[in-house]
Write a protein that holds these residues in place. Structure first.
Motif, PDB file in Angstrom:
ATOM      1  N   TRP A  42       0.830  -1.207   0.000  1.00 28.94           N
ATOM      2  CA  TRP A  42       0.000   0.000   0.000  1.00 28.94           C
ATOM      3  C   TRP A  42       0.868   1.262   0.000  1.00 28.94           C
ATOM      4  O   TRP A  42       0.682   2.159  -0.826  1.00 28.94           O
ATOM      5  N   THR A  43       1.824   1.318   0.924  1.00 26.21           N
ATOM      6  CA  THR A  43       2.703   2.491   0.992  1.00 26.21           C
ATOM      7  C   THR A  43       3.650   2.543  -0.208  1.00 26.21           C
ATOM      8  O   THR A  43       4.039   3.617  -0.654  1.00 26.21           O
TER       9      THR A  43
ATOM     10  N   PHE B 180      -6.842  -9.269  -1.728  1.00 26.15           N
ATOM     11  CA  PHE B 180      -6.443  -7.865  -1.679  1.00 26.15           C
ATOM     12  C   PHE B 180      -4.959  -7.713  -2.016  1.00 26.15           C
ATOM     13  O   PHE B 180      -4.553  -6.802  -2.748  1.00 26.15           O
ATOM     14  N   ILE B 181      -4.132  -8.620  -1.503  1.00 27.27           N
ATOM     15  CA  ILE B 181      -2.699  -8.612  -1.794  1.00 27.27           C
ATOM     16  C   ILE B 181      -2.455  -8.759  -3.297  1.00 27.27           C
ATOM     17  O   ILE B 181      -1.642  -8.040  -3.889  1.00 27.27           O
ATOM     18  N   GLU B 182      -3.157  -9.701  -3.925  1.00 21.61           N
ATOM     19  CA  GLU B 182      -2.990  -9.909  -5.374  1.00 21.61           C
ATOM     20  C   GLU B 182      -3.409  -8.672  -6.161  1.00 21.61           C
ATOM     21  O   GLU B 182      -2.783  -8.318  -7.168  1.00 21.61           O
TER      22      GLU B 182
ATOM     23  N   LYS C 197      -0.636  -6.130  -5.801  1.00 23.65           N
ATOM     24  CA  LYS C 197       0.507  -6.529  -6.630  1.00 23.65           C
ATOM     25  C   LYS C 197       0.238  -6.201  -8.091  1.00 23.65           C
ATOM     26  O   LYS C 197       1.135  -5.756  -8.824  1.00 23.65           O
ATOM     27  N   SER C 198      -1.001  -6.435  -8.534  1.00 24.97           N
ATOM     28  CA  SER C 198      -1.371  -6.129  -9.915  1.00 24.97           C
ATOM     29  C   SER C 198      -1.267  -4.629 -10.178  1.00 24.97           C
ATOM     30  O   SER C 198      -0.787  -4.200 -11.238  1.00 24.97           O
TER      31      SER C 198
ATOM     32  N   GLU D 214       4.512  -0.003 -12.620  1.00 27.49           N
ATOM     33  CA  GLU D 214       5.918  -0.142 -13.022  1.00 27.49           C
ATOM     34  C   GLU D 214       6.085  -0.244 -14.531  1.00 27.49           C
ATOM     35  O   GLU D 214       7.110   0.131 -15.081  1.00 27.49           O
ATOM     36  N   THR D 215       5.062  -0.785 -15.224  1.00 30.45           N
ATOM     37  CA  THR D 215       5.158  -0.939 -16.686  1.00 30.45           C
ATOM     38  C   THR D 215       4.591   0.253 -17.444  1.00 30.45           C
ATOM     39  O   THR D 215       4.707   0.324 -18.674  1.00 30.45           O
ATOM     40  N   ALA D 216       3.967   1.169 -16.697  1.00 35.30           N
ATOM     41  CA  ALA D 216       3.360   2.331 -17.355  1.00 35.30           C
ATOM     42  C   ALA D 216       4.426   3.306 -17.854  1.00 35.30           C
ATOM     43  O   ALA D 216       5.487   3.421 -17.285  1.00 35.30           O
TER      44      ALA D 216
END
Length: 219
Positions: free
Chosen positions: A172-173, A205-207, A210-211, A217-219
């Motif tokens: 989240w952070t 929620f974790i997944e 991560k998504s 990161e790919t943007a």
């Protein structure tokens, strides 16, 4: 008592208990699911434990309590705060052969409980811990694992664990959000504070986080 059983050692006696209950069918029913209740598990083994003069002594070694407060509104749109207490217990469960009190087996164990009021957290964790200790120690099969959702008040389920809480906060952070806003997000998505999430929902929620991280990161 059968005199043959009286002269068994503690390991042999516990095996006799395991033979007694190879399987339990879920009999209790909550809002959506059937589940194996605590009283059902205890009733299944109690008679044989008494017959063999076996005692189970639980002991709390350490406690950890997490409190999360969520701001919301009641049905009249008035501000309301709800605090949820997540209680973790580090325990030892000790089997004692009353026919030979020096014959014992000590097992490390863990339990958890969630409560809104706060004062019942330890009691719920102890109930949870005792039930699952019996099921796992004696390898008692049930229809399937209990679902990750709140059931009736006398039965507890697998709730979010500390590892998941830490991972969620880091993700989240890491996305640039402020930690105090995390409960607002879980309340928006799941109508629950972070520590009220079940293990299954927490993993979902974790997944999702991560998504979001991969997309950023790919943007």
């Amino acid at each position: 008592m059968n005199w043959r059983l009286r002269y068994l050692n503690i390991y042999q006696k516990l095996i006799e208990v395991r033979k007694e209950v190879p399987y339990l069918q879920k009999e209790s029913e909550g809002h959506q699911y059937k589940y194996t209740g605590s009283s059902q598990v205890l009733a299944a083994v109690r008679k044989k434990l008494d017959e063999l003069n076996l005692l189970l002594i639980p002991r709390i070694v350490d406690t950890n309590i997490l409190a999360e407060t969520v701001d919301s509104t009641d049905k009249y749109n008035n501000p309301k705060k709800t605090t949820t207490y997540f209680t973790e217990l580090t325990m030892t469960m000790t089997w004692v052969d009353a026919d030979n009190p020096d014959d014992t087996i000590e097992c490390p164990w863990y339990a958890q409980g969630v409560d809104i009021a706060g004062e019942k957290g330890v009691g719920k964790a102890l109930t949870y811990g005792e039930k699952y200790f019996m099921l796992k120690f004696f390898n008692i099969a049930t229809d399937k694992d209990d679902p990750d959702a709140f059931q009736a008040k006398h039965d507890l389920v697998e709730m979010i664990n500390q590892k998941q809480i830490t991972e969620i906060k880091e993700l989240w952070t890491g996305l640039g959000y402020k930690e105090p806003d995390l409960n607002k997000q879980t309340a928006k998505l799941y109508k629950k504070s972070l520590v009220q999430l079940t293990e299954k929902i927490a993993q979902e929620f974790i997944e999702n986080l991560k998504s979001m991280k991969d997309t950023k990161e790919t943007a």
